[in-house]
Design an enzyme around this catalytic site. Structure first.
Site, mmCIF file in Angstrom:
data_model
loop_
_atom_site.group_PDB
_atom_site.id
_atom_site.type_symbol
_atom_site.label_atom_id
_atom_site.label_comp_id
_atom_site.label_asym_id
_atom_site.label_seq_id
_atom_site.Cartn_x
_atom_site.Cartn_y
_atom_site.Cartn_z
ATOM 1 N N ARG A 1 0.846 -1.197 0.000
ATOM 2 C CA ARG A 1 0.000 0.000 0.000
ATOM 3 C C ARG A 1 0.884 1.250 0.000
ATOM 4 O O ARG A 1 2.079 1.157 0.211
ATOM 5 C CB ARG A 1 -0.936 0.015 1.215
ATOM 6 N N GLY A 2 0.243 2.393 -0.230
ATOM 7 C CA GLY A 2 0.978 3.646 -0.331
ATOM 8 C C GLY A 2 1.214 3.977 -1.790
ATOM 9 O O GLY A 2 1.642 3.124 -2.575
ATOM 10 N N ASP B 1 -2.311 10.404 -2.493
ATOM 11 C CA ASP B 1 -2.518 9.306 -3.425
ATOM 12 C C ASP B 1 -2.797 9.796 -4.840
ATOM 13 O O ASP B 1 -2.525 9.099 -5.799
ATOM 14 C CB ASP B 1 -3.670 8.426 -2.936
#
Length: 354
Positions: free
Chosen positions: A51-52, A240
């Protein structure tokens, strides 16, 4: 003393495989897992094992390269069709984070002019390694850029995890914090727990404690009180996706930005140029909605009735007028003022790649 940087994604083309730190298990268990197929990688991304935003870019690029290495095809057109199909599978895992698409497209573009399957495989590996190496360099550059907004003695609020675990190493928001610590600045951090999946509590505090950086964990709802008490000097978060009129980041970011403006506290976003989707605006972006059980339960413990309706968006949008600046590898920008500069910088990078 700062420890060796975390490197949560490693590409092994000779095996071939992708190693990654399984982030859903932290901080209880540090486990490195291996993805050897595209469905394996897609599932790891969906469940947030990887994630990220920048890390998703690395995973997307490496995923396309992995597909190229494992695809069984007798002709180049068949090979390209299969790799393209695998790329589409990876695209569908997380609809909001634009870096995922950047990483995928970077490797796909590299292989499209290949004359043979072997040439395509070689180009795919090189392009995937470029994505990882570029992210490492970029995060260190973001950290250096951000030093100017971190005064000595700063008390910093951050939300979610924009650290090494969310990148190839070092981090974006936490990269700025790490760089300030490395530069000898006396800083302290308040990490919001970040409901519903506790990325701040589980990941950010784990990273900062590992590096010996002063960190205090708070619930998301405590941030405004700290601001009112004068206990926060600056807020730094990751992103994001950054569009022309808003920054998309983990749900709860907008709330902190509103509170920071009310209390006249600088609010910064740290992100690479690849996170900008400057041709889009807020209304054009699909915000991922996740499993209601993430809210009804916390790491297996029931917190709400099974039949209660749940709204669970993964991200929110913070209007650009609430943001003091966006810390990038090329400097600190504000929107919409610097939109043309950003477009020119991205155009220049694209020309360098070709």
């Amino acid at each position: 003393m700062t420890m060796e940087p975390l490197r949560p994604i490693l590409f092994h083309p000779h095996i071939p495989s992708i190693e990654y730190i399984e982030q859903t298990l932290l901080p209880d268990i540090y486990e490195v897992r291996t993805a050897r197929t595209i469905p394996d990688l897609a599932e790891a991304i969906k469940r947030l094992g990887i994630r990220g935003a920048p890390a998703l870019g690395c995973a997307g690029g490496c995923g396309v390269a992995l597909s190229a290495l494992i695809t069984k095809a007798d002709s180049l057109p068949e090979f390209l069709d299969q790799v393209g199909s695998d790329a589409d599978l990876l695209r569908k895992t997380r609809p909001t984070a634009v870096n995922l698409f950047y990483g995928i497209d970077h490797v796909l573009t590299a292989i499209m002019s290949s004359q043979t399957i072997e040439e395509a495989k070689s180009r795919a590996v090189d392009a995937a390694e470029e994505v990882i190496d570029a992210d490492r360099r970029t995060c260190h550059a973001i950290g250096k850029t951000g030093l100017e907004v971190i005064p000595d003695g700063a008390r910093i609020l951050t939300h979610c995890n924009a650290g090494a675990l969310a990148c190839a190493e070092w981090g974006t928001a936490l990269g700025v914090i790490r760089s300030a610590h490395e530069a000898g600045k006396n800083i302290s951090v308040y990490a919001c727990e970040t409901r519903p999946l506790l990325q701040g509590a589980r990941l950010t505090t784990w990273e900062l404690l590992r590096d010996g950086i002063d960190v205090t964990l708070i619930t998301d709802s405590m941030a405004a009180v700290l601001m009112r008490k004068g206990a926060i000097d600056v807020v730094i978060v990751g992103a994001d996706r950054i569009v022309s009129d808003a920054v998309f980041n983990k749900i709860g970011t907008y709330m902190h930005a509103v509170c920071a403006q009310t209390h006249t506290i600088p609010f910064y976003v740290a992100a690479p140029l690849s996170t900008f989707d400057e041709e889009s605006c807020e209304d054009m972006v699909i915000i991922e909605e996740r499993d209601p059980q993430e809210v009804r339960k916390v790491r297996g413990c029931v917190t709400g009735p099974d039949n209660v309706p749940v709204w669970n968006p993964a991200f929110d949008a913070t209007p650009v007028h609430l943001i003091s600046g966006i810390i990038t590898e090329y400097g600190i920008f504000t929107l919409p003022r610097d939109i043309e500069t950003i477009k020119q910088l991205k155009k220049g990078k694209d020309m360098q790649r070709h």
